[in-house]
Scaffold this motif. Structure first.
Motif, PDB file in Angstrom:
ATOM      1  N   GLU A 106      19.080 -52.809 -48.916  1.00  0.00           N
ATOM      2  CA  GLU A 106      18.697 -52.026 -47.742  1.00  0.00           C
ATOM      3  C   GLU A 106      18.955 -50.550 -47.981  1.00  0.00           C
ATOM      4  O   GLU A 106      20.058 -50.153 -48.355  1.00  0.00           O
ATOM      5  CB  GLU A 106      19.454 -52.488 -46.502  1.00  0.00           C
ATOM      6  N   THR A 141      18.659 -46.818 -46.095  1.00  0.00           N
ATOM      7  CA  THR A 141      18.437 -46.007 -44.902  1.00  0.00           C
ATOM      8  C   THR A 141      18.470 -44.548 -45.336  1.00  0.00           C
ATOM      9  O   THR A 141      19.352 -44.137 -46.101  1.00  0.00           O
ATOM     10  CB  THR A 141      19.514 -46.260 -43.841  1.00  0.00           C
ATOM     11  N   TYR A 195      13.826 -43.375 -42.201  1.00  0.00           N
ATOM     12  CA  TYR A 195      13.256 -44.670 -42.572  1.00  0.00           C
ATOM     13  C   TYR A 195      14.346 -45.691 -42.845  1.00  0.00           C
ATOM     14  O   TYR A 195      15.505 -45.343 -43.148  1.00  0.00           O
ATOM     15  CB  TYR A 195      12.371 -44.531 -43.814  1.00  0.00           C
ATOM     16  N   VAL A 196      13.978 -46.952 -42.743  1.00  0.00           N
ATOM     17  CA  VAL A 196      14.819 -48.082 -43.156  1.00  0.00           C
ATOM     18  C   VAL A 196      13.943 -48.993 -44.004  1.00  0.00           C
ATOM     19  O   VAL A 196      12.925 -49.511 -43.524  1.00  0.00           O
ATOM     20  CB  VAL A 196      15.385 -48.852 -41.954  1.00  0.00           C
TER      21      VAL A 196
END
Length: 712
Positions: A553, A555, A518-519
């Motif tokens: 963000e 990841t 996922y991001v």
């Protein structure tokens, strides 16, 4: 320096979906029993790792075999969910590195809207009450609730029917646990019953727990970990007809002791005293369901709740600079929330339409009072007036409309798409601020064959302005207070998150394997800029809430595998994630309750059921250490690196039924069997080389727990 602000439809799962949910958690020791107990969930459940809805489930069996006693231990077997700290009041919840400030957290639908104090956790829950915990990782379905930027966590409590055996009309459960590390105990008693027609049932539970100071792996005291806790709970369930069900519950939790004033840090230090502290939560919930037998368009659910969280701390205000001296005070922080959800599910052809409204009204307040007179009437009068000015509150409202459509496109393809509209407003000390947004989501699962399915999804979530934590909800008083209330930037915007995820599920006979990547991006994250805002005591700014210029963000990827063969169960779960802000890795001292960084984590769980009477098992938690390079902008040049050492912790457990039935059970659990000394990665990092007071509390060392449960 800056710091991030701390600011349902219910339906039956198929047996296949239940087994998938069990495989997701990879934690069930009693496979058949677990499937029986998790047939209902409040979250949307669609097969597929990357689809919107339920991602993992903590079952009652998980809680019992690990003898869970605090927030961190509830999620002991899920590497994606973390909470750390030797003082339970200081534990903060992180889901895939995203903190509780950016999650939707609820107990039976009652949302825990905001923290009381940014140096303490917001979630207080008694594991003894829980039936299960449902986790939706990342922004997912439109039904996830307000502010689910990083996902949703729903604690679900037991009903009387969860304790009553088939054909049984009344009973009692008496349970006691001894803890060797703290020389403490927990005692609980539950009584429950129903009438002969099963139209009315009741449950009442009382829990009392007392602990002395725990010791870490080195044998050193974890100061402030002693506690005196009480909990009372009552639930009434009325099956009004074959179509209608009504439940009403009331819960009171009280926790008191001499705790660190800033519960997430060590104490005593120059910046953190051991302070008499009381924390409590009062929650009342009404749930109503109307599931029409003859009308597929009508399956109504109504949830109404009122919850109030309080923390009262004794503190001494240093006013020596004004010639007044030290002023003893009580600081009562309160967050009170009223809310409701009205939701309906309609089946139309191959569509399952889930739609409804959410409403929440929050009030955050701080009341400061003197606990002693200085003996000078004029000064005492001035102080009382100043404290009355300081005591203040914020009020906020949130409203939402949502629609989720689950479509069986073919026998092999399921598509889920939804949209949510959120509208927030806050009436703050300095004025009113509001914002709104629309958040869509789309996900799908494709069954390749009877063993393999693949899934992918994209989702958004939005959080507008909410009330600040109570200890920052006070008015600006320019006299001797070091901190006046931080203001909000007049151009502040709501926070938005975007999540892309792919995954697969594979099952073959007794083996299950799932994985995904996922991001997750959070835009306009709100932080507290200390070099702005009103001028407070000593002529320095007290801070202003602003939007970050750069996104947060994350990841990550995860792998889950489990194998069952006769009495053997073996499960392995792995999670790895990296959370950055403009190439700077997040860490708790700066990103607080919004995000942190946790090393790659492996959870292993192996158990063997010799027969129906005896189960033994072992769990291991292995976390990789790493170093975070810190930009001067974050630390103001005070330090250039944050070190997070790795650790491995082993637990063993055994459950025995001496009478070969559930009437009497004995459970032995040894936590941290090798007495490992470590600081959980979800705790505040060790910055003591620069700031001697900033480091989280170590985890407890070896703890032998013996539990006896008697059903009557």
């Amino acid at each position: 320096m800056f710091q991030l602000a701390q600011a349902s439809k219910q339906y039956k799962l198929s047996l296949l979906a239940a087994s998938v949910a069990a495989a997701m958690t990879a934690t069930s020791a009693f496979a058949e029993e677990s499937q029986e107990n998790v047939q209902e969930t409040n979250m949307i459940e669609i097969k597929g790792q990357a689809t919107a809805g339920l991602d993992s489930l903590v079952t009652q069996e998980d809680l019992e075999k690990t003898t869970a006693s605090d927030l961190g231990e509830i999620f002991r077997l899920d590497p994606q969910v973390n909470a750390g700290g030797g003082v339970s009041l200081g534990q903060k919840l992180y889901l895939r590195n995203i903190g509780e400030d950016a999650l939707n957290i609820s107990v039976d639908g009652a949302e825990q809207a905001n923290a009381i104090f940014h140096h303490a956790g917001r979630v207080s829950v008694e594991p003894e009450l829980l039936k299960q915990v449902e986790v939706e990782a990342g922004p997912g379905s439109a039904t996830a609730g307000f502010g689910a930027l990083g996902g949703a966590v729903r604690f679900v409590t037991k009903d009387p029917s969860d304790l009553l055996e088939p054909g049984e009309q009344a009973g009692a459960l008496i349970k006691g646990t001894y803890y060797s590390n703290s020389e403490g105990y927990k005692a609980s008693s539950s009584v429950y019953g129903r009438d002969s027609s099963d139209s009315l049932s009741v449950l009442a539970t009382f829990v009392r727990s007392e602990h002395d100071v725990s010791e870490d792996g080195n044998g050193d005291d974890i100061n402030g970990s002693d506690a005196d806790q009480k909990m009372s709970y009552a639930k009434l369930v009325a099956n009004m007809s074959d179509e209608q069900k009504l439940s009403i519950s009331i819960e009171n939790m009280d926790d008191k002791g001499d705790m660190p004033y800033r519960s997430e840090w060590i104490a005593p230090t120059a910046k953190n005293t051991i302070s008499p502290t009381e924390a409590n939560r009062r929650t009342a919930i009404l749930n109503y369901e109307y599931d029409s037998i003859n009308n597929d368009l009508l399956d109504l659910m109504v949830n109404v709740y009122q919850t109030k969280n309080e923390q009262n701390r004794f503190a001494e205000v240093d006013a020596t600079a004004l010639g007044i001296g030290v002023i003893p005070t009580d600081n009562l922080g309160e967050v009170e929330t009223f809310g409701f959800t009205v939701q309906n599910t309609s089946l139309i052809a191959n569509h399952k339409l889930i739609y409804g409204v959410n409403y929440r009204d929050d009030e955050s307040s701080l009341t400061t009072t003197r606990t002693a007179s200085l003996g000078v009437p004029a000064v005492d009068g001035m102080l009382d007036a100043a404290f009355e000015m300081q005591s203040s509150e914020e009020e906020g409202k949130a409203k939402a409309l949502y629609l989720q459509d689950v479509i069986d496109v073919t026998n092999d393809l399921v598509v889920s798409l939804g949209v949510r509209y959120d509208d927030y407003e806050v009436d703050q000390v300095s004025g009113e601020v509001s914002d709104d947004a629309i958040s869509p989501n789309l996900s799908a699962n494709f069954t390749v064959n009877s063993n393999l399915s693949v899934s992918a999804g994209y989702s958004q979530a939005f959080r507008g302005p909410e009330v600040v934590d109570a200890y920052r909800a006070y008015a600006a008083v320019p006299a001797f207070f070091e901190d006046a209330a931080p203001a909000r930037d007049e151009n502040i915007e709501g926070e938005k998150s975007n999540n892309f995820e792919i995954g697969f599920d594979f099952n073959y006979e007794n083996f299950g394997l799932s994985a995904g990547a996922y991001v997750l991006t959070i835009e306009n994250a709100v932080y507290l800029e200390y070099d702005a805002g009103p001028i407070g005591f000593r002529g320095r700014p007290v801070g202003e809430y602003q939007n970050m210029d750069d996104d947060i963000e994350t990841t990550g990827f995860y792998v889950k595998a489990d194998y069952h063969w006769e009495g053997l169960m073996a499960a392995l779960s792995f999670h790895s994630a990296k959370t950055e802000i403009d190439d700077q890795e997040a860490y708790r001292n700066i990103t607080g309750s919004t995000a942190t960084s946790i090393g790659d984590k492996v959870i292993a769980d192996v158990s063997y059921e010799f027969n129906n009477d005896l189960l033994i098992g072992w769990t291991g938690e292995f976390v990789k250490g790493f170093n975070i390079s810190v930009d001067d902008e974050w630390s103001e040049g005070a330090y250039d690196e944050v070190n997070k050492p790795g650790y491995g912790v082993h637990d063993v457990y055994a459950r025995w039924l001496p009478t070969s039935d559930e009437d009497l059970s004995l459970t032995l659990t040894v936590k941290n069997i090798f007495d490992k000394q470590y600081l959980d990665h979800a705790s505040s990092e060790d910055l003591t080389s620069t700031y001697p007071w900033i480091v989280g509390q170590n985890e407890p060392g070896r703890d032998v727990r013996l539990t006896a449960a008697l059903r009557i």
